[in-house]
Enzyme design. Structure first.
Site, PDB file in Angstrom:
ATOM      1  CB  SER A  76      42.011  41.188  47.593  1.00  0.00           C
ATOM      2  OG  SER A  76      42.274  42.325  46.818  1.00  0.00           O
TER       3      SER A  76
ATOM      4  CG  ASP B 179      38.205  42.341  46.567  1.00  0.00           C
ATOM      5  OD1 ASP B 179      38.689  41.306  47.065  1.00  0.00           O
ATOM      6  OD2 ASP B 179      38.736  43.454  46.699  1.00  0.00           O
TER       7      ASP B 179
END
Length: 438
Positions: free
Chosen positions: A49, A168
């Site tokens: 991320s 993610d």
């Protein structure tokens, strides 16, 4: 204990942090100023991320001013929206993709191969992969976009990387190789990470999730909330300063700095040696010539009166990035009257804003429509086949159980025999004859 002497024997891993990604910038700046060999001699930089964004900025050689201006620019953009992250103009993936297209060098795939590790979560099975090799610049950008894509927060259709859909990386591996002793781990959440905020909570409970440990405390709860819904730019900038201080505490505890800077910030003078030796404040145990000082104080941002003395360049970049638009209209919109007027007119302006920004997003999505529709069709077919298969197995199991029940031979008890039994019929005839009599 790792001595950080053999070049290439250690790596750095940055956790996912959302809008708290500026914490990683403060850590990186401290390491580059106080212990540059930790960055120059690192074998690889891992991240998920927003941690992956910081890792690629290190490899690309981006300045601290660039990182602060771009990250705080997103925070200021959310601050200007009347509904914050719920406003239709909030499109983090498109914003970050455009920044990467404009800022990354043309040879970033060559620089990043075998030096950058990006954590991705495969959709929909949730398996984690770490990508370390890249063939084109577009692959680096696409991998970063996939690692940043939080479902339903950033959109509804996951982005594509090498023909597969990923989301993610923090949802499956928030801190890559967190258990490896040769990895320096960094996280803005309280826990057992190498570089992280030191907790003052009395809670000893930890939550192990997504390959990372988090202390169960109210501070971590609010940090998680802040990572998704950012506060003011000044508060986010303080997290960057705290990252610098936590990295400095990490260096001092491992004897990688020449002077006790944090002690001087707290008491204005270094700790007095207890036995006259230079390393008296250090722990008696030494491994590989590296002394540890577990008495290094935990310094918070509020304890530092003048942060510019620690890092003039970082402080200048943060102050510059926090400056708002000085125009008259912008100042009016930030005022109390301007905000009240904005919310009063929201029922009239929001429908037009929704149509405008949704139309722009639809126009930008048109080139990807065939691939996304094909993927959605495949997903629906796989879901339908899975439901059909499970339903069929359940029905067959019920039919099999019913058949086994019907084919079981009847079990007659001695006191309750069936009339069809010969012995039972004999008793019935004798009983009838006795009742009729002569």
């Amino acid at each position: 204990m790792l001595c950080y002497e053999d070049e290439g024997s250690w790596s750095l891993s940055f956790s996912g942090a959302g809008f708290l990604g500026l914490y990683h910038v403060g850590v990186t700046r401290c390491l580059s100023e106080r212990a540059p060999h930790l960055l120059q001699g690192a074998r690889r930089f891992y991240g998920s991320s927003s941690g992956a964004l910081n890792a690629v900025s290190i490899i690309a050689g981006k300045s601290v001013d660039f990182c602060c201006s771009h990250l705080l620019g997103m925070v200021k953009h959310v601050e200007q929206l009347s509904l914050g992250i719920f406003h239709p103009a909030f499109a983090p993936i498109e914003h970050i993709r455009q920044q990467l297209q404009d800022s990354l060098p043309s040879n970033i795939h060559i620089l990043a191969s075998q030096r950058l590790g990006i954590s991705l979560t495969h959709w929909p099975d949730g398996h984690n992969i770490i990508v370390t090799s890249f063939t084109t610049r577009e692959e680096v950008i696409q991998a970063l976009v996939c690692s940043l894509y939080f479902p339903f927060y950033c959109g509804t259709i996951p982005p594509e990387f090498r023909g597969e859909r990923y989301i993610d990386g923090a949802l499956s591996n928030n801190l890559p190789f967190a258990d490896c002793p040769s990895i320096i781990t960094v996280s803005p959440f309280h826990g057992t990470v190498d570089i992280c905020p030191q907790s003052t909570s009395a809670s000893m409970h930890e939550l192990n999730a997504f390959n990372a440990s988090f202390q169960i405390s109210t501070k971590n709860f609010f940090l998680g909330f802040t990572s998704l819904i950012p506060p003011s730019p000044e508060v986010v900038a303080d997290h960057c300063r705290q990252g610098y201080l936590d990295a400095l505490r990490f260096l001092e505890r491992r004897g990688l700095t020449k002077e006790p800077v944090l002690w001087m910030l707290v008491s204005k003078e270094p700790p007095a040696p207890a036995d006259g030796s230079q390393n008296a404040g250090h722990d008696r145990g030494q491994e590989g010539g590296l002394s540890l000082d577990w008495a290094v104080p935990n310094v918070l941002v509020k304890d530092v009166c003048d942060f510019e003395q620690l890092s003039p360049e970082l402080e200048a970049a943060l102050k510059k990035a926090c400056v708002r638009d000085p125009s008259t209209w912008a100042r009016f919109c930030r005022s109390g009257l301007g905000r009240a007027l904005t919310y009063l007119l929201l029922p009239c302006t929001l429908p037009f804003e929704y149509i405008y920004f949704r139309s722009r997003r639809l126009a930008a999505w048109l080139p990807d429509v065939p691939a996304d529709l094909w993927w959605m069709q495949g997903m629906l077919q796989s879901v339908a086949l899975e439901v059909y298969s499970r339903s069929k197995d359940q029905l067959l199991r019920l039919v099999r159980q019913r058949r086994d029940w019907d084919t079981r031979p009847p079990v007659a008890s001695p006191g309750n025999r069936s009339p069809s039994c010969p012995q039972s019929r004999t008793h019935t005839v004798l009983g009838s004859a006795l009742r009729l009599g002569p």
